[in-house]
Design a protein around this motif. Structure first.
Motif, PDB file in Angstrom:
ATOM      1  N   ASP A 156      -6.151  -0.537  -1.309  1.00  0.00           N
ATOM      2  CA  ASP A 156      -6.871   0.718  -1.094  1.00  0.00           C
ATOM      3  C   ASP A 156      -6.802   1.105   0.384  1.00  0.00           C
ATOM      4  N   PRO A 157      -6.374   2.337   0.711  1.00  0.00           N
ATOM      5  CA  PRO A 157      -6.304   2.732   2.120  1.00  0.00           C
ATOM      6  C   PRO A 157      -7.655   2.743   2.820  1.00  0.00           C
ATOM      7  N   CYS A 158      -8.738   2.723   2.062  1.00  0.00           N
ATOM      8  CA  CYS A 158     -10.076   2.619   2.658  1.00  0.00           C
ATOM      9  C   CYS A 158     -10.612   1.189   2.580  1.00  0.00           C
ATOM     10  N   GLY A 159      -9.754   0.254   2.191  1.00  0.00           N
ATOM     11  CA  GLY A 159     -10.195  -1.111   1.966  1.00  0.00           C
ATOM     12  C   GLY A 159     -10.106  -2.007   3.182  1.00  0.00           C
ATOM     13  N   ALA A 160     -10.577  -3.238   2.992  1.00  0.00           N
ATOM     14  CA  ALA A 160     -10.701  -4.195   4.093  1.00  0.00           C
ATOM     15  C   ALA A 160      -9.366  -4.638   4.652  1.00  0.00           C
TER      16      ALA A 160
END
Length: 281
Positions: A253-257
């Motif tokens: 996910d591009p917003c992930g860790a």
């Protein structure tokens, strides 16, 4: 001492000295490690409510950073210091990098009345969230007597900015709020309700503000092009800096860790940059 014995002693002296030095360094390292043993702390904040955090301090801390994770923020921290959620979050997984740089950390969980979904979602902007932070700041100041910073990543930046603004407004004595804040992978657009950080009253902040962002961050609510707007709103902060980093790796996910959003692969460089700026005279 005979000549032969003296010669043997002189030949052995460098080895003895080296062994002594190694022992001293090992002892110092062991002491520092012992001082950095994590401890779970619960303190009362509001009536009937406690705030839990993981506390780690080096032997001689120069500052302390209160770390706010992103996402829903419910770390589900157990009494032994294990995380039920969020262990991979950038700030959570990088906590010892701060400690190794001489900065104590308090890794914040959701308070006791938010220990179920939606955890901190919908709570980060509330007076209650600021009250919980005020209590943690006071506890840390009483323990360490060093500057206290709030550091947030992703949705944790909404907590940090909202808390700092709320405590600045209520802080007539100038000792309830943080000494400075750090915003990493800042929320610059909003798709869940509430305000992005750029929608808050940032002009109320009269403390140092550091902003760190990855140039390649592809999270749709964190566009790097809007970091300039963020900086322009910090009109009263006595010291500000925008640090744009690059590199590392991105997966999932591009917003992930473990995306660029989470500074994957460059954690050490990012944290060293943060602590150097925090501790600058």
């Amino acid at each position: 001492m005979s000549g032969r014995l003296a010669w043997r002693w002189l030949r052995a002296a460098p080895l003895v000295s080296a062994l002594t030095l190694a022992f001293v360094l090992a002892a110092a390292s062991s002491l520092a490690h012992a001082q950095s043993t994590p401890r779970v702390v619960d303190i009362p904040t509001r009536p009937g409510v406690t705030q839990r955090f993981l506390f780690i301090a080096p032997a001689a801390p120069k500052a302390v950073a209160i770390l706010y994770a992103g996402g829903h923020g419910g770390l589900q921290l157990d009494p032994q210091g294990s995380f039920g959620w969020g262990a991979n979050n950038f700030l959570v997984r990088s906590r010892m990098l701060f400690v190794n740089d001489g900065v104590a950390v308090a890794v914040i969980d959701a308070p006791s009345d938010r220990q179920a979904p939606p955890y901190l979602d919908g709570f980060r902007f509330t007076p209650e969230h600021a009250a919980d932070a005020r209590a943690v700041i006071a506890w840390l100041r009483g323990q360490l007597h060093v500057p206290v910073w709030l550091v947030g990543t992703s949705r944790g930046t909404q907590s940090v900015a909202a808390i700092a603004i709320a405590l600045a407004k209520d802080d007539a004595s100038h000792d309830a709020g943080p000494d400075g804040i750090v915003l990493t992978s800042t929320i610059l657009r909003e798709n869940r309700g509430g305000d992005p950080v750029t929608g808050m009253n940032l002009a109320a902040l009269k403390i140092p503000v550091l902003v760190v962002h990855n140039k390649d961050d592809a999270c749709k609510v964190c566009p790097v092009a809007e970091t300039d707007t963020l900086m322009q709103k910090l009109t009263q902060a006595p010291r500000t800096k925008l640090t744009l980093v690059s590199g590392g790796a991105s997966r999932g996910d591009p917003c992930g860790a473990f995306a660029y959003h989470g500074f994957n692969g460059i954690e050490s460089d990012v944290v060293h940059g943060i602590t150097a700026w925090m501790l600058a005279p």
